[in-house]
Scaffold this motif. Sequence first.
Motif, PDB file in Angstrom:
ATOM      1  N   ARG A 127     -12.234  -2.639  36.228  1.00  0.00           N
ATOM      2  CA  ARG A 127     -12.532  -1.651  37.260  1.00  0.00           C
ATOM      3  C   ARG A 127     -11.390  -0.639  37.237  1.00  0.00           C
ATOM      4  N   ARG A 132     -13.318   1.843  31.876  1.00  0.00           N
ATOM      5  CA  ARG A 132     -14.606   2.357  31.402  1.00  0.00           C
ATOM      6  C   ARG A 132     -14.393   3.580  30.535  1.00  0.00           C
ATOM      7  N   SER A 188     -13.201  12.601  48.023  1.00  0.00           N
ATOM      8  CA  SER A 188     -14.090  11.477  48.314  1.00  0.00           C
ATOM      9  C   SER A 188     -14.154  11.314  49.834  1.00  0.00           C
ATOM     10  N   GLU A 225     -18.018   0.639  40.088  1.00  0.00           N
ATOM     11  CA  GLU A 225     -18.907   1.690  39.571  1.00  0.00           C
ATOM     12  C   GLU A 225     -18.575   3.072  40.141  1.00  0.00           C
ATOM     13  N   ALA A 226     -17.399   3.194  40.802  1.00  0.00           N
ATOM     14  CA  ALA A 226     -17.070   4.467  41.453  1.00  0.00           C
ATOM     15  C   ALA A 226     -16.924   5.604  40.442  1.00  0.00           C
ATOM     16  N   ASP A 227     -17.376   6.786  40.862  1.00  0.00           N
ATOM     17  CA  ASP A 227     -17.124   7.990  40.082  1.00  0.00           C
ATOM     18  C   ASP A 227     -15.737   8.479  40.497  1.00  0.00           C
ATOM     19  N   LEU A 228     -14.833   8.587  39.550  1.00  0.00           N
ATOM     20  CA  LEU A 228     -13.440   8.860  39.920  1.00  0.00           C
ATOM     21  C   LEU A 228     -13.141  10.334  40.190  1.00  0.00           C
ATOM     22  N   ALA A 229     -14.020  11.214  39.735  1.00  0.00           N
ATOM     23  CA  ALA A 229     -13.705  12.645  39.888  1.00  0.00           C
ATOM     24  C   ALA A 229     -13.399  13.019  41.342  1.00  0.00           C
ATOM     25  N   ASP A 256      -8.785   3.877  33.941  1.00  0.00           N
ATOM     26  CA  ASP A 256     -10.201   3.572  33.995  1.00  0.00           C
ATOM     27  C   ASP A 256     -10.614   2.924  32.694  1.00  0.00           C
TER      28      ASP A 256
END
Length: 721
Positions: free
Chosen positions: A154, A55, A231, A220-224, A53
């Motif tokens: 991303r 980010r 998910s 912009e996905a939240d990876l948790a 990630d």
Amino acid sequence: MVVAAGRREAALSLDDSVTAIRGVGPVRSCQLARSGIETVGDLLAHLPSSYQDRRAEVSLAAARGMVDLQVTVAATVNSMRQLWTRRRRLSVLEGVLGGSGDDGLRAIWFQRPHLLRRLEIGTRYRFHGVIRQGRRGVQLVNPEVTDDDLAEARPTAVYGRLGDIPGSFFRRAIGECIDRLGEGAADGRTADPIPASMLRDRSLPVLTEALRSIHRPDPEADLAPFLEQRSPAHQRLIYGELLALQLALGAHRRLHDATPKPHRYVVDEAEHRRIEDSLPFALTAAQRRALQEIFADLERPASMLRLLQGDVGCGKTVVAACAMLAASRNGLQAAFMAPTELLAEQHAASLRSLFGSKHPVELLTGSSPDAGVRERLERGTARLVVGTHALFQAATSFDRLALVVVDEQHRFGVAQRRALWEKGSRPDVLLMTATPIPRSLALVLYGDFDLSMIDELPPGRLPVATEVVPERDRERVLEVLAAELASGGQAFVVFPRIGNAEVSCVVPGAGNLGAALTVAGMGAHYATRLLPVASGVITGRTERTERQRLIGQFLSGEIRLLIATTVIEVGIDLPAATVMVVESAERFGLSQLHQLRGRVGRGRGRGRCYLIHGELAEDARLRLAALEDNHDGFAIAEADLLQRGPGDLLGSRQAGAADLRHAHLVRDLGWVQAAREDARRCLERERDPAYRLLFDEVKRRSTRFEVDANEPGLARSSSAS
Ligand code: ADP
Ligand code: MG
């Protein structure tokens, strides 16, 4: 990794062979096939092990403080060198990233010699791995490497290695599939087999969307939720495979129900009452409910497929006995199969005392291969028989076997159970479990069986008081034991058994100081300590007549201490026993210990159980301690499932569960239930064209979820064979 510009690739569908992917030739496709990957869809079912990630990219300085965490850093390679371990078998690469000496971050790679050629000194890459505290300071361990300029802004999927296939292959090949799938979705070839309305009802994305978002998450996905596989995309995959399995099981059950059995029972209300009235005690409400369900099944045209569940000591045997009596009173034959001779002998004795002389019960085991019994079964003059695997040997045949009861079913192999019901013509089948099976697992493994649950113990039963005792405190247990025996009580001491070897225990102060003793030796140790109380030792090697004599003496109170290996583990019912000592308790599973302690406190008086253990890690000690507070067999089974997985808990009937790639039977209970409900609805609409793709998919996948028509209810894995 560079896509050939301007060349338009043909669209891929999930059904296409992996050979349609660029660079997948015969060698690679062979390797993939060995891991069960043949189609693009199979390949896409290989999910990322984590994500890089950007980010979350951190500076080198920050990374150094993130011990035991996943980090992504962008840095220049300053140096690389090859280290070899002492035995020169393991390749170790060491690199220094960004800065020199103490400014840099050391990276270390095991078994990745090719990186020495790939990584260029002075070039910037992105590294993704775990920071560990090593002997020479913090280091980045086995980081994945990507070219810095190619990395998109991303999250990027990272894949683990599978057999001979490196993670980098998956990254490239799956990336290509995702690119080419986009066009495929439009031409209808990759339409989701699950109708859109069903997905909408469950708020799930369509398959291609799910796969795309897992393999290539949105910027912009939240990876948790991705990392924890919760998910919506993951849930689509979990639901999909559970639905396919439930459909296969449901279809099998429907087929089963369409063929009538040749025998008929009359078990009307009056008959039911007559049978219950003949028992020496009143059934609990839960037992009566289960019995009603069974009797209703017996009267139906199709043969029964039923699993009877209940906690240890809830009284499953007597319920099965009533069903057998119904068979006998209808002039039909019933067989009761137990996993050990000891248990078969005991069941035969208790059925005999329940039924009296009007309904004689035969016994057939390996050490009592009575030709007379076989002859009477074949001619039909004997109607009721209890036995071990001797029941299904070729030499045994039945006149009209209508009911098969399998006690402690997990102890039998598939072939053994099948051999028994093949001795009848579509017999009614009642399976009983030793300890409860968690509901999720029962629905997956016995999805085509009906379930009866006995959720109540006979009146007056108290939970067995349980205490975990470290080896050094064993003296205290011996004192309790001595006091209990002195006041007329009866007790068991149980030892683990591994394979055929009887495990020895180290007992400080026994015989030679700290000597390792065999079970017989330990038995002698206990027996001597607890004199003048008479005791007996039963192991797997004890002769049948000797074993029967000891059990008889224990029942009559002549001996009051029974020292045994786990031959007494399941089912044994000696109501006078109040204390159980388990040696080397850490060698047993939780369900097994729960099952064991269920042997005491079945009559008058509260049962007590001492779990003696040797050296233990803290988590193992806590695991044992869970038994002190917990007496619900279902909760214990669930904890067991969580810790050991379904294999250990179930023995041979795990194939169906082992085939689940995405679903987790503890975490996903809700989805198991949803899939079961939805499967039932789908089966009613099989002719509806909206469901055609789904049923095609189930048929196509039937190589994985093959349901064998010869065995009631077994979802068998053919890929395992
Ligand atoms: P399990 O379900 O563990 O196989 P068993 O069938 O061995 O349990 O039954 C445990 C004990 O409880 C046996 O001694 C049995 O006779 C007794 N029992 C069963 N049902 C009742 C009842 N309704 N009332 C009193 N005792 C019962
Ligand atoms: Mg039992």
